[in-house]
Design an enzyme around this catalytic site. Sequence first.
Site, short mmCIF file in Angstrom:
data_model
loop_
_atom_site.label_atom_id
_atom_site.label_comp_id
_atom_site.label_asym_id
_atom_site.label_seq_id
_atom_site.Cartn_x
_atom_site.Cartn_y
_atom_site.Cartn_z
N CYS A 1 6.84 5.24 43.67
CA CYS A 1 7.41 6.43 43.00
C CYS A 1 8.79 6.75 43.57
O CYS A 1 9.62 7.33 42.86
CB CYS A 1 6.47 7.63 43.13
SG CYS A 1 6.08 8.09 44.83
N HIS B 1 4.50 12.50 47.02
CA HIS B 1 4.76 11.87 45.72
C HIS B 1 6.09 12.38 45.19
O HIS B 1 6.40 13.56 45.29
CB HIS B 1 3.63 12.19 44.74
CG HIS B 1 3.82 11.57 43.39
ND1 HIS B 1 3.85 10.21 43.19
CD2 HIS B 1 3.99 12.15 42.16
CE1 HIS B 1 4.04 9.97 41.90
NE2 HIS B 1 4.12 11.12 41.26
N CYS C 1 0.80 -1.23 0.00
CA CYS C 1 0.00 0.00 0.00
C CYS C 1 0.83 1.27 0.00
O CYS C 1 0.29 2.38 -0.10
CB CYS C 1 -0.95 0.02 1.19
SG CYS C 1 -0.12 0.13 2.80
#
Length: 506
Positions: free
Chosen positions: A168, A460, A49
């Site tokens: 974390c 965090h 294609c």
Amino acid sequence: MSPAGCPHVGGWKADGWRQNLRLIYRCFVWSGSAETRTRKAKSCVCHACGAHLSRLHSCLSCVFFACFAKKHIHEHARSKRHHLAVDLLYGGIYCFLCQDYVYDKEMEQIAKEEQKKAWKMQGVGEKFSSWEPSKREVELLRHNPKRRRITTNCTIGLRGLINLGNTCFMNCIVQALTHTPLLRDFFLSDRHKCEMASSSCLVCEMSQLFQEFYSGRRSPHVPFRLLHLVWTHARHLAGYEQQDAHEFLIAALDVLHRHCRDDDGKRTSNPNHCTCIIDQIFTGGLQSDVTCQVCHGVSTTIDPFWDISLDLPGSSTPFWPLSPGGEVSVLNGEGHGGGATTLTDCLRRFTRPEHLGSSAKIKCSGCHSYQESTKQLTMKKLPVVACFHLKRFEHSAKLRRKISTYVSFPLELDMTPFMASSKEKRMNGQHQQSADAFCSDNRYSLFAVVNHQGTLESGHYTTFIRQHKDQWFKCDDAVITKASLKEVLDSEGYLLFYHKQLLEYE
């Protein structure tokens, strides 16, 4: 992927198959040179294609590229009975009879060898470097968005990490370590020689992690094996509770150090006499001078360190009065606008003479009796990577809190004022008057910043990492976004990673 291998691979192998496979990987998968990258950009289109964007596979039996998603490669395999093809994006071998990606030890080895050659050509092993495409490549790549990442803005090495439940603290350190230039060079060159079971060696897992990060894949990586090994070798970090990123960094370096071998092939537990890659990069020498207040005799000891922990204003430990401006701050590109505390201030406090007082008398070797003394810390030997830990978490019998005092830190840092040699020159009356007098060998560049948002109980971790010379990215677990230099320098800062600008070789 099928781990048992594929019975159809053996039937495909014939004379010259190794060279043919190498050509496919060299020219169309891990293309490293300008010539092969040009050929790849020009040739890698679906022969059915004409599309560039679909996931292309190369037939292993003839010269034919076709889409996998649109099933054009499937149609070719069925009509020609060519049952094996290479994924041109990830390098995997697909068997249309097994209907799965398959593994073959010989073919895997060839793929890895060609990948390493390509990385070397692309400058992965150079400090903060990137390679640039030729003008002809730029013209070809402009018409192929899939390949536009092969530019000076190349994002190879940027990959998110899945949070496995309050992990974390681990992810942010992994991001900093995987973007440490010399550590990256070591692991991507397969220099680790393991004497342990690979399933229990943290260095082997880190090596695999580096391969994953620099494979070119963009999907977030799941570091479950790393987490398991951390729990195994650092049991105080086991469990799904939030941990301290600084504590994880020291634990990780300690385990990596213990699992490494030095240059003589012997494992060692003495950081003073170790040449493993961890100590070559992270270990510095901290000099402690204790001076008797009576006879002025000096007792000197030198201890290894992997990081420097710095007190902050606002803690229960008194922080000496700051003097605005000053020679050292100017040298390090820092000002005291609005009375902001700088990293230089923290280092000046760390290396200032401290009177130990009458309750901490030492036995002086000159006086042969217990006398009051002063103690001063300076840097005897600087590490390649200097990690500064800003002591934001205060734990005491009466107090548990986070210190959010803003500390200004520079993009470039000169450690000369804090060297033991500089102290000796000052004592001998040799005063350095300008920045030109300072040794450029002691200059560092910032390349990673770990930040903590939130409180002591709920927070965090994220990381800013430096890509190439002037690009910064924020790593927030699985999400990586472009960041500005202002965002980096305005951040609170918990762990600051600096890389030496000039390296010394013996």
